[in-house]
Scaffold this motif. Structure first.
Motif, PDB file in Angstrom:
ATOM      1  N   LYS A 113      -1.196  -6.972   7.280  1.00 34.78           N
ATOM      2  CA  LYS A 113       0.135  -6.364   7.953  1.00 34.78           C
ATOM      3  C   LYS A 113       1.279  -7.419   7.770  1.00 34.78           C
ATOM      4  O   LYS A 113       0.902  -8.765   8.220  1.00 34.78           O
ATOM      5  N   SER A 118       0.954  -1.223   0.024  1.00 34.51           N
ATOM      6  CA  SER A 118      -0.087  -0.134  -0.120  1.00 34.51           C
ATOM      7  C   SER A 118       0.766   1.109   0.030  1.00 34.51           C
ATOM      8  O   SER A 118       0.616   2.140  -0.765  1.00 34.51           O
ATOM      9  N   THR A 146      -6.419  -4.138   3.867  1.00 32.31           N
ATOM     10  CA  THR A 146      -5.136  -4.859   3.697  1.00 32.31           C
ATOM     11  C   THR A 146      -4.699  -5.406   5.081  1.00 32.31           C
ATOM     12  O   THR A 146      -5.384  -5.701   5.699  1.00 32.31           O
ATOM     13  N   ARG A 158       1.423  -2.552   5.190  1.00 36.08           N
ATOM     14  CA  ARG A 158       0.144  -3.126   4.623  1.00 36.08           C
ATOM     15  C   ARG A 158       0.404  -3.568   3.206  1.00 36.08           C
ATOM     16  O   ARG A 158       1.259  -2.907   2.509  1.00 36.08           O
ATOM     17  N   ASN A 173      -9.709  -2.054   8.726  1.00 38.54           N
ATOM     18  CA  ASN A 173      -8.617  -1.836   9.410  1.00 38.54           C
ATOM     19  C   ASN A 173      -7.849  -2.962  10.175  1.00 38.54           C
ATOM     20  O   ASN A 173      -8.738  -3.283  10.920  1.00 38.54           O
ATOM     21  N   TRP A 197      -5.470   1.729   0.814  1.00 37.97           N
ATOM     22  CA  TRP A 197      -5.009   1.569   2.172  1.00 37.97           C
ATOM     23  C   TRP A 197      -6.127   0.492   3.130  1.00 37.97           C
ATOM     24  O   TRP A 197      -5.611  -0.406   3.747  1.00 37.97           O
ATOM     25  N   ASP A 240       5.504   1.499   7.513  1.00 44.00           N
ATOM     26  CA  ASP A 240       4.143   0.796   7.368  1.00 44.00           C
ATOM     27  C   ASP A 240       4.339  -0.390   6.604  1.00 44.00           C
ATOM     28  O   ASP A 240       5.216  -0.633   5.598  1.00 44.00           O
TER      29      ASP A 240
END
Length: 375
Positions: A346, A263, A344, A299, A319, A341, A297
């Motif tokens: 992680k 992302s 997604t 993602r 989220n 965003w 980040d």
């Protein structure tokens, strides 16, 4: 002598008991009055059937029959072809409440089956007669009031398959139908499949056996029969989607590539290659979390490039949290939007500045899912 008197007394008591039982017997009254008028739907009512809509129904009502002794009467609604006399109805169903209520609600899906039994083809309109049969014990009485319905069938099958398979020389399972490739069922009558096809032919069937119903695609339509579909050229990955409710080919697209989309970069950082059985696997993919002012980040999601466009596969959570300690369902793949965003996953924190291998499993036998292994 004493024993003879005892035997005689017992026989006398037995005779009196039998006579008493006979006096208490009553004839079962099976008589019932004629069924009253049919009230709903109106005679000659026209119904446009939408069997793919589970909420689409039609209510049938009539006036109750009356038993002479006040006993219980059971009802069946009977359907027959126009001009027939209900001596052998094409379809019967008991009324609500296990047959005791003078009404029943029938789904459009079942009415579509009834239309087909009465000779109304898909994408056609025809007439069906209905009446009510009342019964008490062994006595059955068919109602004298008969009504006609005009039913309009959409394109599609009256009886959609509950399962769907792909078989043939072009398929991964070859001509052996017992090795047919299973589709994923999305909803009643709707199926999709990620697979590979090579030069040859294939067809569709509702079971991995010779006795299964056979289907094939002709243009944008699905038809029942033993015809096959021809594939030419080298082996390629494909996405196929069919809707039997409307007898339509929704999509048949070549899957050109599957990419790991990160992302923060707004781009794909690596590619996966098709292996078999709806599975794609990557080689070594370097991963570097993107540095923002607030932190790094991590993602990602997946982009499936097809000849019809790009499909994104990601999380059901808008989220998400870290994958550490999460259940297997964390990694389930769902169709999501192209939002940079949202929806997604992680990476595990240990993947930062390392390399990973990714696997995407879009096989029909289990939920769509993926794995990320840090190298």
């Amino acid at each position: 002598m004493k024993n003879l008197k005892t035997i005689f007394a017992l026989m006398l008591l037995l005779s009196l008991a039998v006579v008493s039982c006979k006096k208490d017997e009553k004839d079962l009254n099976e008589n019932i009055s004629p069924i009253g008028a049919l009230s709903l739907p109106a005679n000659q009512a026209s119904i446009k059937l939408t069997p793919s809509n589970a909420a689409a129904t039609q209510q049938f009502k009539w006036t109750s029959a009356v038993p002479e002794d006040g006993g219980l009467i059971l009802y069946e609604v009977a359907f027959d072809k126009e001009g027939e006399n209900f001596s052998a109805p094409v379809f019967k169903v008991v009324s609500d409440g296990g047959g005791v209520q003078p009404q029943i609600t029938i789904s459009h899906k079942d009415l579509t089956k009834i239309a087909a039994l009465c000779g109304i083809n898909s994408s056609s309109t025809g007439k069906v007669n209905w009446t009510v049969i009342a019964s008490k014990a062994s006595n059955k009485k068919t109602g004298q009031d008969i009504r006609t319905l005009q039913l309009e069938r959409p394109a599609g099958f009256a009886e959609v398959p509950t399962e769907l398979y792909l078989t043939g020389s072009a398929s991964e399972g070859g001509d052996d139908v017992s090795k047919a490739v299973k589709f994923k069922k999305l909803e009643d009558g709707v199926f999709e499949l990620y697979t590979s096809l090579k030069a040859g032919t294939y067809s569709l069937t509702d079971k991995p056996a010779l006795a299964g119903r056979k289907f094939f695609a002709e243009g944008a339509s699905i038809k029942e029969g033993t015809s096959t579909i021809t594939v030419t050229g080298n082996a390629k990955a494909y996405y196929l989607k069919y809707d039997f409710n409307v007898a339509s080919v929704i999509e048949v697209s070549e899957v050109q590539s599957v990419g790991l989309y990160m992302s923060a970069y707004g781009n794909e950082i690596g590619q996966l290659n098709y292996t078999s059985a709806g599975t794609w696997a990557s080689g070594i993919i370097p991963v570097v979390f993107y540095q923002f002012s607030w932190g790094r980040d991590e993602r990602y999601k997946f982009a499936i490039h097809t000849s019809s466009g790009i499909k994104y596969m990601g999380s059901s959570n808008v989220n998400n949290v870290s994958p550490v300690g999460q259940a297997a369902s964390y990694f389930y793949l769902n169709t999501v939007t192209n939002d940079q965003w949202n929806n997604t996953y992680k990476f595990n924190p240990s993947a930062d500045n390392k390399s990973i291998k990714a696997t995407v499993n879009l096989g029909a036998s289990s939920p769509y899912t993926h794995t990320i292994v840090t190298q």
